[in-house]
Design a protein around this motif. Structure first.
Motif, PDB file in Angstrom:
ATOM      1  N   TYR A  10       0.857  -1.186   0.000  1.00 17.20           N
ATOM      2  CA  TYR A  10       0.000   0.000   0.000  1.00 17.20           C
ATOM      3  C   TYR A  10       0.891   1.233   0.000  1.00 17.20           C
ATOM      4  O   TYR A  10       1.620   1.478   0.970  1.00 17.20           O
ATOM      5  CB  TYR A  10      -0.946   0.032   1.206  1.00 17.20           C
ATOM      6  CG  TYR A  10      -1.854   1.237   1.191  1.00 17.20           C
ATOM      7  CD1 TYR A  10      -2.921   1.304   0.309  1.00 17.20           C
ATOM      8  CD2 TYR A  10      -1.606   2.321   2.015  1.00 17.20           C
ATOM      9  CE1 TYR A  10      -3.745   2.425   0.258  1.00 17.20           C
ATOM     10  CE2 TYR A  10      -2.421   3.438   1.986  1.00 17.20           C
ATOM     11  CZ  TYR A  10      -3.492   3.485   1.104  1.00 17.20           C
ATOM     12  OH  TYR A  10      -4.303   4.600   1.054  1.00 17.20           O
ATOM     13  N   ASN A  11       0.881   1.957  -1.095  1.00 12.71           N
ATOM     14  CA  ASN A  11       1.645   3.201  -1.233  1.00 12.71           C
ATOM     15  C   ASN A  11       3.106   3.038  -0.815  1.00 12.71           C
ATOM     16  O   ASN A  11       3.611   3.767   0.032  1.00 12.71           O
ATOM     17  CB  ASN A  11       0.994   4.326  -0.428  1.00 12.71           C
ATOM     18  CG  ASN A  11      -0.359   4.711  -0.975  1.00 12.71           C
ATOM     19  OD1 ASN A  11      -0.707   4.385  -2.111  1.00 12.71           O
ATOM     20  ND2 ASN A  11      -1.146   5.399  -0.172  1.00 12.71           N
ATOM     21  N   ASP A  37      -1.596  -5.774  -4.120  1.00 18.24           N
ATOM     22  CA  ASP A  37      -1.805  -4.331  -4.084  1.00 18.24           C
ATOM     23  C   ASP A  37      -3.126  -4.051  -3.373  1.00 18.24           C
ATOM     24  O   ASP A  37      -4.174  -4.533  -3.778  1.00 18.24           O
ATOM     25  CB  ASP A  37      -1.837  -3.740  -5.489  1.00 18.24           C
ATOM     26  CG  ASP A  37      -2.050  -2.238  -5.436  1.00 18.24           C
ATOM     27  OD1 ASP A  37      -1.197  -1.553  -4.841  1.00 18.24           O
ATOM     28  OD2 ASP A  37      -3.068  -1.761  -5.953  1.00 18.24           O
ATOM     29  N   ASP A  38      -3.057  -3.286  -2.306  1.00 20.75           N
ATOM     30  CA  ASP A  38      -4.249  -2.982  -1.504  1.00 20.75           C
ATOM     31  C   ASP A  38      -4.767  -1.582  -1.842  1.00 20.75           C
ATOM     32  O   ASP A  38      -4.941  -0.744  -0.971  1.00 20.75           O
ATOM     33  CB  ASP A  38      -3.906  -3.104  -0.019  1.00 20.75           C
ATOM     34  CG  ASP A  38      -5.135  -3.286   0.847  1.00 20.75           C
ATOM     35  OD1 ASP A  38      -6.181  -3.749   0.322  1.00 20.75           O
ATOM     36  OD2 ASP A  38      -5.065  -2.986   2.049  1.00 20.75           O
ATOM     37  N   SER A  40      -3.317   0.888  -3.756  1.00 20.92           N
ATOM     38  CA  SER A  40      -2.337   1.975  -3.615  1.00 20.92           C
ATOM     39  C   SER A  40      -2.747   3.171  -4.455  1.00 20.92           C
ATOM     40  O   SER A  40      -3.303   3.030  -5.542  1.00 20.92           O
ATOM     41  CB  SER A  40      -0.952   1.502  -4.066  1.00 20.92           C
ATOM     42  OG  SER A  40      -0.468   0.492  -3.221  1.00 20.92           O
ATOM     43  N   ASN A  67      -9.589  -1.189  -0.552  1.00 18.64           N
ATOM     44  CA  ASN A  67      -8.583  -1.272   0.499  1.00 18.64           C
ATOM     45  C   ASN A  67      -9.117  -2.128   1.632  1.00 18.64           C
ATOM     46  O   ASN A  67     -10.176  -1.863   2.175  1.00 18.64           O
ATOM     47  CB  ASN A  67      -8.221   0.133   0.989  1.00 18.64           C
ATOM     48  CG  ASN A  67      -7.131   0.088   2.025  1.00 18.64           C
ATOM     49  OD1 ASN A  67      -7.410  -0.085   3.201  1.00 18.64           O
ATOM     50  ND2 ASN A  67      -5.903   0.243   1.597  1.00 18.64           N
TER      51      ASN A  67
END
Length: 155
Positions: A10-11, A37-38, A40, A67
């Protein structure tokens, strides 16, 4: 497959390449890297896609619809895991190139334990940093039974 390594993301674009490079360059060949990938908001997903395209035999890529948080992202990775063992790595961390081979060999030579932990070293620009975490275990090379020592799960 010997080890499935799950990386919730995440990011993390500032650190993700270091993380993925450290996994791609593992001395243990029989690994799969499952990146989740949550949702991002930075370019993490593009980086993950680049690595997936470059290493399709090593990397599986999941993109959450919404998310869900780190725990749920890890659980999604577990659903795809095919390794004898599952490892987790945060997307802003990186590991020694022989870590998973060392851990796998330790597991195989010590009656296949359910949990294996490693030490933790903080680095920046190739220099070691003092971490200030007095509670971190420094019991390198010791084996523990979860059944006999359940308190170690809380460390």
């Amino acid at each position: 497959m010997k080890v499935s390594i799950i990386v919730p993301v995440y990011n993390s674009s500032n650190h993700l390449r270091d993380c993925l490079d450290s996994l791609i360059n593992q001395s243990l060949d029989e690994i799969e890297i499952i990146v989740v990938d949550d949702c991002s908001k930075d370019d993490s997903f593009q980086i993950m896609t680049e690595y997936k395209n470059r290493y399709p035999e090593k990397i599986k890529l999941i993109k959450n619809e919404k998310n869900m948080g780190q725990g749920a992202a890890r659980n999604r990775g577990i659903e795809l895991a095919s390794g004898d063992y599952i490892g987790f790595l945060d997307s802003d961390d990186y590991v020694n190139s022989s870590m998973y081979e060392t851990m796998y060999n330790a597991a195989k030579s010590n009656n296949n334990p359910e949990v294996i932990i490693t030490g933790l070293i903080f680095t920046k620009n190739s220099s070691y940093l003092e971490n200030g975490f007095n509670s971190l275990r420094r019991d390198e090379g010791k084996l523990y039974s979860i059944l006999s020592n359940p308190e170690i799960i809380l460390d």
